[in-house]
Enzyme design. Structure first.
Site, PDB file in Angstrom:
ATOM      1  N   ASP A   7       0.882  -1.168   0.000  1.00 49.27           N
ATOM      2  CA  ASP A   7       0.000   0.000   0.000  1.00 49.27           C
ATOM      3  C   ASP A   7       0.921   1.219   0.000  1.00 49.27           C
ATOM      4  O   ASP A   7       1.481   1.574   1.034  1.00 49.27           O
ATOM      5  CB  ASP A   7      -0.897  -0.011   1.240  1.00 49.27           C
ATOM      6  CG  ASP A   7      -1.828   1.191   1.280  1.00 49.27           C
ATOM      7  OD1 ASP A   7      -2.245   1.669   0.208  1.00 49.27           O
ATOM      8  OD2 ASP A   7      -2.142   1.645   2.399  1.00 49.27           O
ATOM      9  N   GLU A  68      -1.369  -1.275  -4.786  1.00 43.92           N
ATOM     10  CA  GLU A  68      -2.602  -0.527  -5.010  1.00 43.92           C
ATOM     11  C   GLU A  68      -2.379   0.539  -6.073  1.00 43.92           C
ATOM     12  O   GLU A  68      -1.366   1.245  -6.061  1.00 43.92           O
ATOM     13  CB  GLU A  68      -3.070   0.129  -3.711  1.00 43.92           C
ATOM     14  CG  GLU A  68      -4.427   0.788  -3.850  1.00 43.92           C
ATOM     15  CD  GLU A  68      -4.929   1.359  -2.554  1.00 43.92           C
ATOM     16  OE1 GLU A  68      -5.916   0.817  -2.031  1.00 43.92           O
ATOM     17  OE2 GLU A  68      -4.331   2.334  -2.067  1.00 43.92           O
ATOM     18  N   ASP A 141      -2.070   0.948   7.188  1.00 44.19           N
ATOM     19  CA  ASP A 141      -1.390   0.725   5.905  1.00 44.19           C
ATOM     20  C   ASP A 141      -0.909  -0.724   5.769  1.00 44.19           C
ATOM     21  O   ASP A 141      -0.899  -1.281   4.676  1.00 44.19           O
ATOM     22  CB  ASP A 141      -0.206   1.690   5.763  1.00 44.19           C
ATOM     23  CG  ASP A 141      -0.635   3.123   5.979  1.00 44.19           C
ATOM     24  OD1 ASP A 141      -0.988   3.789   5.000  1.00 44.19           O
ATOM     25  OD2 ASP A 141      -0.639   3.567   7.149  1.00 44.19           O
TER      26      ASP A 141
END
Length: 167
Positions: A7, A68, A141
Site C-alpha cells: 500500500d 494498489e 497501511d
C-alpha cells in the site's frame, strides 16, 4: 507462492508478505510499514523506501508483488506524493524482475468482501479473520497491504498442479 502486497505512501508504505498454497490456504508471514520522515528531502525519503523495500525483497523473496493503483479522488498533493512513492516501489520491483500486479481499491474490496463499498473497519476485520490473526494489523497501511496481497491470491489463476499462471 510468496506474495508481497504493498500500500504505497510517502510517509507510510504498508507491506505484507503472504505464503499462498491455494486460494483457501494462505498463511501470513510478516507485515509492517516503511516510514519516512517529512523533515528529510524527497530524494532521501524515496531512497529510504527503495532501501527498505529491497531488504524486504531480499529477506522474503516474493514471487509476485501486488500494489494498489493510484486513487485519483484524493487531494492532488497526496496523489503526487503517493505517485512518487509508487515510482520508487515500481522501480525497485522492476530491478528485481518480480512480476507486478496492480489493483484498484474497489477491486480489493470486492475480492475480500464480495462488494466494492466496504469501509476501512470492515476490510481490516476481514483481513484479520481471513488470515487468522489475533488482532487487526497496525498501522492501517499494513492491513491494507495484506488486503492487496489477498486480493492478488484470490484473483490469480491456479492450474491443477497448484502453480501460478498469469491471468
Amino acid at each position: 507462492m510468496i506474495v508481497l502486497g504493498i500500500d504505497p505512501g510517502l510517509s507510510l508504505t504498508g507491506w505484507g508478505v503472504l505464503e499462498a498454497f491455494s486460494r483457501d490456504k494462505i498463511n501470513p508471514v510478516r507485515y509492517g510499514c516503511i516510514k519516512t520522515t517529512p523533515s528529510v528531502s524527497l530524494m532521501q525519503r524515496l531512497q529510504n523506501i527503495n532501501a527498505e523495500l529491497q531488504s524486504i525483497i531480499d529477506k522474503y523473496k516474493p514471487e509476485a508483488v501486488a500494489i494498489e493503483e493510484l486513487f485519483f479522488l484524493k487531494a492532488a498533493k497526496s496523489v503526487t506524493a503517493v505517485g512518487q512513492a509508487r515510482g520508487a516501489i515500481i522501480l525497485t520491483v522492476s530491478l528485481n524482475k518480480i512480476p507486478l500486479f496492480e489493483y484498484n481499491p474497489k477491486r480489493v474490496k470486492i475480492a475480500l468482501t464480495g462488494y466494492g463499498s466496504a469501509d476501512k473497519h470492515q476490510m481490516q476485520h476481514i483481513v484479520k479473520t481471513f488470515l487468522r490473526l489475533k488482532e487487526i494489523p497496525k498501522p492501517d497501511d499494513a492491513a491494507d497491504a495484506l488486503a492487496i496481497a489477498v486480493c492478488h491470491v484470490n484473483t490469480m489463476s491456479w492450474n491443477n498442479t497448484s502453480t501460478i499462471v498469469k491471468s
